[in-house]
Scaffold this motif. Structure first.
Motif, PDB file in Angstrom:
ATOM      1  N   ARG A   1       0.850  -1.177   0.000  1.00 12.90           N
ATOM      2  CA  ARG A   1       0.000   0.000   0.000  1.00 12.90           C
ATOM      3  C   ARG A   1       0.892   1.235   0.000  1.00 12.90           C
ATOM      4  N   ASP A   2       0.542   2.226  -0.798  1.00 12.08           N
ATOM      5  CA  ASP A   2       1.308   3.480  -0.885  1.00 12.08           C
ATOM      6  C   ASP A   2       2.803   3.223  -1.125  1.00 12.08           C
ATOM      7  N   GLY A   3       3.107   2.234  -1.923  1.00 10.55           N
ATOM      8  CA  GLY A   3       4.494   1.962  -2.289  1.00 10.55           C
ATOM      9  C   GLY A   3       5.276   1.196  -1.247  1.00 10.55           C
ATOM     10  N   ARG A   4       4.627   0.833  -0.147  1.00  8.97           N
ATOM     11  CA  ARG A   4       5.329   0.113   0.929  1.00  8.97           C
ATOM     12  C   ARG A   4       4.797  -1.310   1.057  1.00  8.97           C
ATOM     13  N   LEU A   5       5.671  -2.192   1.490  1.00 13.75           N
ATOM     14  CA  LEU A   5       5.281  -3.570   1.741  1.00 13.75           C
ATOM     15  C   LEU A   5       4.766  -3.659   3.175  1.00 13.75           C
ATOM     16  N   LEU A   6       3.479  -3.976   3.315  1.00  8.92           N
ATOM     17  CA  LEU A   6       2.877  -3.994   4.650  1.00  8.92           C
ATOM     18  C   LEU A   6       3.136  -5.307   5.383  1.00  8.92           C
ATOM     19  N   ALA A   7       3.041  -6.404   4.650  1.00  6.31           N
ATOM     20  CA  ALA A   7       3.225  -7.718   5.291  1.00  6.31           C
ATOM     21  C   ALA A   7       3.577  -8.752   4.239  1.00  6.31           C
ATOM     22  N   VAL A   8       4.322  -9.779   4.657  1.00  6.53           N
ATOM     23  CA  VAL A   8       4.689 -10.871   3.760  1.00  6.53           C
ATOM     24  C   VAL A   8       4.484 -12.187   4.485  1.00  6.53           C
ATOM     25  N   GLY A   9       3.914 -13.157   3.790  1.00  2.00           N
ATOM     26  CA  GLY A   9       3.754 -14.484   4.399  1.00  2.00           C
ATOM     27  C   GLY A   9       2.887 -15.371   3.535  1.00  2.00           C
ATOM     28  N   THR A  10       2.648 -16.586   4.001  1.00  2.00           N
ATOM     29  CA  THR A  10       1.713 -17.451   3.283  1.00  2.00           C
ATOM     30  C   THR A  10       0.305 -16.925   3.562  1.00  2.00           C
TER      31      THR A  10
END
Lengths: 244, 247
Positions: free
Chosen positions: B208-217
């Motif tokens: 969102r807004d060019g940023r990675l908020l979360a990563v995972g399965t």
């Protein structure tokens, strides 16, 4: 080289498979030749004599080549195909030459067809016709460069208006193909002489007459425009490629 | 497992807008990684930078060890892209489109014939091989588009919204084709369809807004947000993260 051949082969197929290309690119100049020859047969006018008229028609036909190449480039820019191709090992020179080179044989083919029709209509064959067909590469260079420029700078819709309407009209009215440009007055004549269209026609006419000394200064005018336009077109194409 | 993609501080500014903001991410070899986000989240700009179409303002990414900032020519030899819209040459037949891609990758005639035959078989294009691309349905065009991307034997494949606008059957068939690629090639997929990301991905990144908020399965993201449905987990992440609910 393989990459360039693959891309230019695609350019040629896309243009040749468009029915409008066959209709306008080849059909319209031939139709003009037939109509104006018919007028000449009934009301003889020096301007419409085949040795005078045919070189002009071959140059006028090139304006359609500008339209076709500009349309293809602007359509490619508007689609995702070019985005995909930008991610392949194709280099900027492959793109530019791949759009430029395939149109030149089409220009030659158009010129050959016009002269064949003129010969059928009664134009006398001379070796100068062969020279004129080869010399048509010089104005072709200008018209194809203009196609690259318009295709790189304009949208598909704008290309239709600017190349389809404006250029064909400039090429028709400011080239002295069907009437003496003197009839339009001094101002228009000066304007027309500053553009390459009339010089391209006079260049071809001089070759058909076998008056090779009259080629100059027209050759320089057309070549000058072609070189300058090519430099601008390459710059604009590269800029839009970077902006992509 | 080795990383296929290592993104470090990747940033892209357009005048006064920051489209991608200091992105750090690692994607493993053979992984299918989905990038999710609402419109303008920065997914397409990220893909464009990784494909060397757009130059990053700062930062870099290594694709199988090759830098997008310093070695774009080498990167282009190992990647392929199936763009958001269908990217086919409309007046060329299916077979000619595949040949075109072989040509632009510098394959000789023999290899081009062999790879074209392989793709036609793999993507079941035989029935339509002589048909002009412009005459194909959306689903077949999209399938051809992916076959064109794969013909160069890429190590990394970018699929930008591959099923956008397709009907349920065409989407399901395309999912089958994508599933078959899993493990053979590293895939980065962007999509707006939650079920697509959940169904196909090994891991998912939410932007969102060019940023990675979360990563995972998908399961990890559901657990992280306390939601049962993945769509709800995505909505919660986008609505709350960085707005008083930083994760």
């Amino acid at each position: 080289m393989k990459r360039l051949f693959a891309f230019s082969g695609r350019t040629m197929k896309e243009i040749l498979r468009d029915p409008l290309t066959m209709g306008f690119g080849l059909g319209f100049p031939v139709l003009l030749l037939l109509l104006l020859s018919l007028i000449q047969a009934n009301i003889p006018v020096d301007m419409f004599e085949l040795t005078h008229l045919t070189p002009g028609i071959t140059v006028f036909g090139l304006s359609f080549m500008t339209l076709f190449s500009a349309q293809l480039i602007s359509k490619d820019r508007g689609s995702s195909l070019l985005t995909r191709l930008y991610t392949t090992p194709l280099k900027a020179t492959d793109f530019i030459l791949g759009y430029f080179l395939p149109v030149l044989p089409l220009c030659l083919a158009q010129s050959v067809i016009c002269y064949i029709v003129a010969l059928i209509l009664g134009m006398q064959f001379s070796i100068n016709i062969i020279w004129a067909i080869l010399m048509v590469l010089v104005p072709s260079f200008f018209y194809v460069a203009l196609g690259l420029l318009c295709g790189s700078a304009l949208t598909e819709k704008q290309v239709g208006g600017i190349c389809g309407a404006l250029l064909t009209n400039f090429s028709a009215w400011l080239s002295g193909i069907w009437f003496d440009i003197d009839m339009l007055g001094k101002g228009i004549k000066t304007f027309a002489n500053a553009l390459p269209f009339i010089h391209a026609v006079e260049l071809e006419r001089a070759v058909v007459r076998g008056d090779f000394s009259a080629i100059l200064p027209h050759l320089w005018w057309v070549l000058g425009y072609a070189v300058v336009l090519t430099v601008i077109a390459v710059f604009v194409f590269l800029r839009q490629m970077k902006r992509q | 497992m080795k990383n296929a993609i290592e993104i470090k501080g990747l940033t892209k500014d357009y005048k006064d807008i920051r489209a991608v903001d200091n992105l750090d991410l690692e994607i493993r070899e053979g992984e299918l990684f989905s990038l999710l986000g609402v419109n303008g989240a920065g997914k397409t700009t990220t893909i464009k930078m990784l494909c060397c179409i757009t130059t990053p303002t700062s930062g870099d990414a290594l694709l199988n060890g090759k830098s997008i900032a310093r070695n774009a020519e080498e990167v282009k030899k190992i990647i392929a892209v199936s763009p958001q819209e269908t990217a086919v040459a409309s007046n060329l037949s299916v077979e000619e489109n595949l040949f075109l891609m072989c040509g632009v990758h510098g394959f000789d005639k023999e290899k081009a014939r062999q790879k074209t035959a392989e793709m036609i078989e793999e993507f079941k294009l035989d029935r339509i091989r002589s048909k002009k691309a412009s005459k194909l349905s959306g689903g077949w065009q999209r399938r051809l588009s992916i076959a064109m991307a794969l013909i160069s034997e890429p190590q990394i494949l970018f699929l930008d919204e591959p099923t956008l606008g397709l009907d349920v059957i065409a989407r399901s068939e395309l999912w089958d084709s994508i599933r078959e690629l899993k493990g053979k090639v590293t895939i980065i997929l962007t999509t707006h369809y939650m079920e697509e990301a959940e169904e196909l991905s090994d891991r998912i990144g939410v932007m969102r807004d060019g940023r990675l908020l979360a990563v995972g399965t998908a399961a990890e993201l559901k657990e992280l947000t306390g939601e049962d449905k993945f769509e709800n987990a995505f909505i919660k992440l986008v609505k709350t993260t960085g707005k008083g609910g930083e994760r």
